[in-house]
Design a protein around this motif. Structure first.
Motif, short mmCIF file in Angstrom:
data_model
loop_
_atom_site.label_atom_id
_atom_site.label_comp_id
_atom_site.label_asym_id
_atom_site.label_seq_id
_atom_site.Cartn_x
_atom_site.Cartn_y
_atom_site.Cartn_z
N GLY A 1 0.79 -1.23 0.00
CA GLY A 1 0.00 0.00 0.00
C GLY A 1 0.82 1.27 0.00
N VAL A 2 2.14 1.15 -0.27
CA VAL A 2 2.99 2.34 -0.30
C VAL A 2 3.91 2.29 -1.51
CG1 VAL A 2 2.98 2.88 2.17
CG2 VAL A 2 4.58 1.17 1.28
N GLU A 3 4.53 3.45 -1.79
CA GLU A 3 5.47 3.52 -2.91
C GLU A 3 6.78 2.83 -2.52
OE1 GLU A 3 5.81 7.69 -3.42
OE2 GLU A 3 3.76 7.93 -4.17
N ASP A 4 7.57 2.52 -3.54
CA ASP A 4 8.84 1.82 -3.30
C ASP A 4 9.74 2.55 -2.32
OD1 ASP A 4 8.04 -0.14 -5.00
OD2 ASP A 4 9.27 0.48 -6.70
N SER A 5 9.71 3.89 -2.37
CA SER A 5 10.57 4.67 -1.47
C SER A 5 10.21 4.41 -0.01
CB SER A 5 10.45 6.16 -1.77
OG SER A 5 9.10 6.58 -1.65
N THR A 6 8.92 4.27 0.26
CA THR A 6 8.49 4.01 1.64
C THR A 6 8.78 2.58 2.04
OG1 THR A 6 6.73 5.66 1.35
CG2 THR A 6 6.57 4.23 3.27
N VAL A 7 8.73 1.64 1.09
CA VAL A 7 9.12 0.26 1.38
C VAL A 7 10.56 0.24 1.87
CG1 VAL A 7 9.53 -2.03 0.40
CG2 VAL A 7 7.50 -0.74 -0.28
N GLY A 8 11.42 1.03 1.22
CA GLY A 8 12.81 1.13 1.64
C GLY A 8 12.95 1.69 3.04
N ILE A 9 12.09 2.66 3.38
CA ILE A 9 12.14 3.28 4.71
C ILE A 9 11.73 2.28 5.79
CG2 ILE A 9 11.10 5.05 6.19
CD1 ILE A 9 10.87 6.82 3.66
N LYS B 1 11.80 -1.03 5.60
CA LYS B 1 12.82 -2.08 5.72
C LYS B 1 14.06 -1.56 6.44
CE LYS B 1 11.48 -5.25 2.05
NZ LYS B 1 11.89 -6.02 0.87
N GLY B 2 14.42 -0.30 6.17
CA GLY B 2 15.57 0.30 6.86
C GLY B 2 15.33 0.43 8.35
N ALA B 3 14.10 0.79 8.73
CA ALA B 3 13.76 0.92 10.15
C ALA B 3 13.83 -0.43 10.85
CB ALA B 3 12.37 1.54 10.30
N ILE B 4 13.30 -1.46 10.19
CA ILE B 4 13.32 -2.81 10.78
C ILE B 4 14.76 -3.30 10.92
CG2 ILE B 4 12.70 -5.23 10.35
CD1 ILE B 4 10.12 -4.00 8.95
N ILE C 1 6.84 7.07 11.42
CA ILE C 1 5.84 5.98 11.46
C ILE C 1 6.55 4.63 11.36
CG2 ILE C 1 3.93 4.88 10.21
CD1 ILE C 1 3.00 7.66 9.36
N CYS C 2 7.48 4.51 10.42
CA CYS C 2 8.13 3.23 10.18
C CYS C 2 8.99 2.80 11.37
CB CYS C 2 8.97 3.28 8.91
SG CYS C 2 7.97 3.48 7.40
N LEU C 3 9.73 3.74 11.95
CA LEU C 3 10.55 3.41 13.12
C LEU C 3 9.66 3.00 14.29
CD1 LEU C 3 13.28 3.14 14.47
CD2 LEU C 3 13.20 5.59 15.00
N GLY C 4 8.56 3.73 14.48
CA GLY C 4 7.64 3.39 15.56
C GLY C 4 7.05 2.00 15.42
#
Length: 213
Positions: free
Chosen positions: A36-44, A46-49, A142-145
């Motif tokens: 449900g997100v763009e590729d750039s947010t997928v990267g964010i 995955k980076g946070a995880i 959001i992703c880090l949280g």
């Protein structure tokens, strides 16, 4: 939220609203995927995880041999979209009633865990509804949280009214040091992957003390 590593503070982080103590960490490498997100947010995401796993000393993998992906993050506008997602009800049999509960609560996030026979975390479904509140928060925050709240089975009340994140002077979200210490200690190899007795919190507090001393 705790501001120390006392046994009482640690106990609260894993004591659920019904009074039961329940702790679990991942027992297998985490293989994340986002929808449900763009590729750039997928990267964010995955980076946070990856960042949180590095802190924990836990592995990240491209795929899980049994499940393909075991940490699935869904971004959506309305909860109804989950009902319309093909095959999701196969993975989450309780999806219908869950969506109704989330609608009724006007929730903007929810995490659903699955467990190994030994009680460790086997899979996690993360749902983020981009309502007005969430839409004002940077994607990195959001992703880090979500990564932080997915790395352990925290109490359902652990972060009520207090985020596990803090903002730097540059308005960049970082993990609060006390939360980071809990994660590091929880993944110490001497600690169990799961526990349902509050005596676990005493051991966890002792490990945190050893880490920060």
């Amino acid at each position: 939220m705790m501001h120390d590593a006392s046994p009482e503070a640690v106990t609260k982080l894993f004591t659920r609203s019904d009074g039961s103590y329940l702790f679990a960490r991942w027992g297998r490498p985490i293989a994340p995927v986002a929808f449900g997100v763009e590729d750039s947010t997928v990267g964010i995401i995955k980076g946070a995880i990856e960042a949180v796993c590095r802190l924990a000393g836990h592995e990240v993998a491209e795929t899980d041999p049994e499940l393909g992906s075991n940490l699935m993050v869904f971004f959506l506008r309305e909860w109804q979209e989950l009902i319309d997602t093909p095959n999701l009800d196969r993975m989450i049999p309780e999806l219908g009633p869950l969506v109704e509960r989330l609608k009724a609560a006007d929730a903007n996030q929810y995490r659903l865990f699955r467990f190994e026979p030994d009680g460790g975390i086997k899979a996690c479904f993360v749902f983020v509804r981009m309502d007005d509140v969430m839409s004002d928060i940077p994607a990195e925050t959001i992703c880090l949280g979500q990564a932080v709240q997915s790395i352990l089975l925290w109490s359902d009340e652990a972060f009520l009214g207090s985020s596990p994140l803090a903002l730097t002077g540059d308005n960049v979200a970082i993990l609060k040091p006390d939360v980071a210490n809990v994660i590091r200690a929880a993944y110490d190899p001497v600690m169990p992957v799961a526990a349902d007795d509050a005596s676990h919190a005493l051991r966890l507090a002792a490990r945190i003390g050893a880490l920060v001393s």
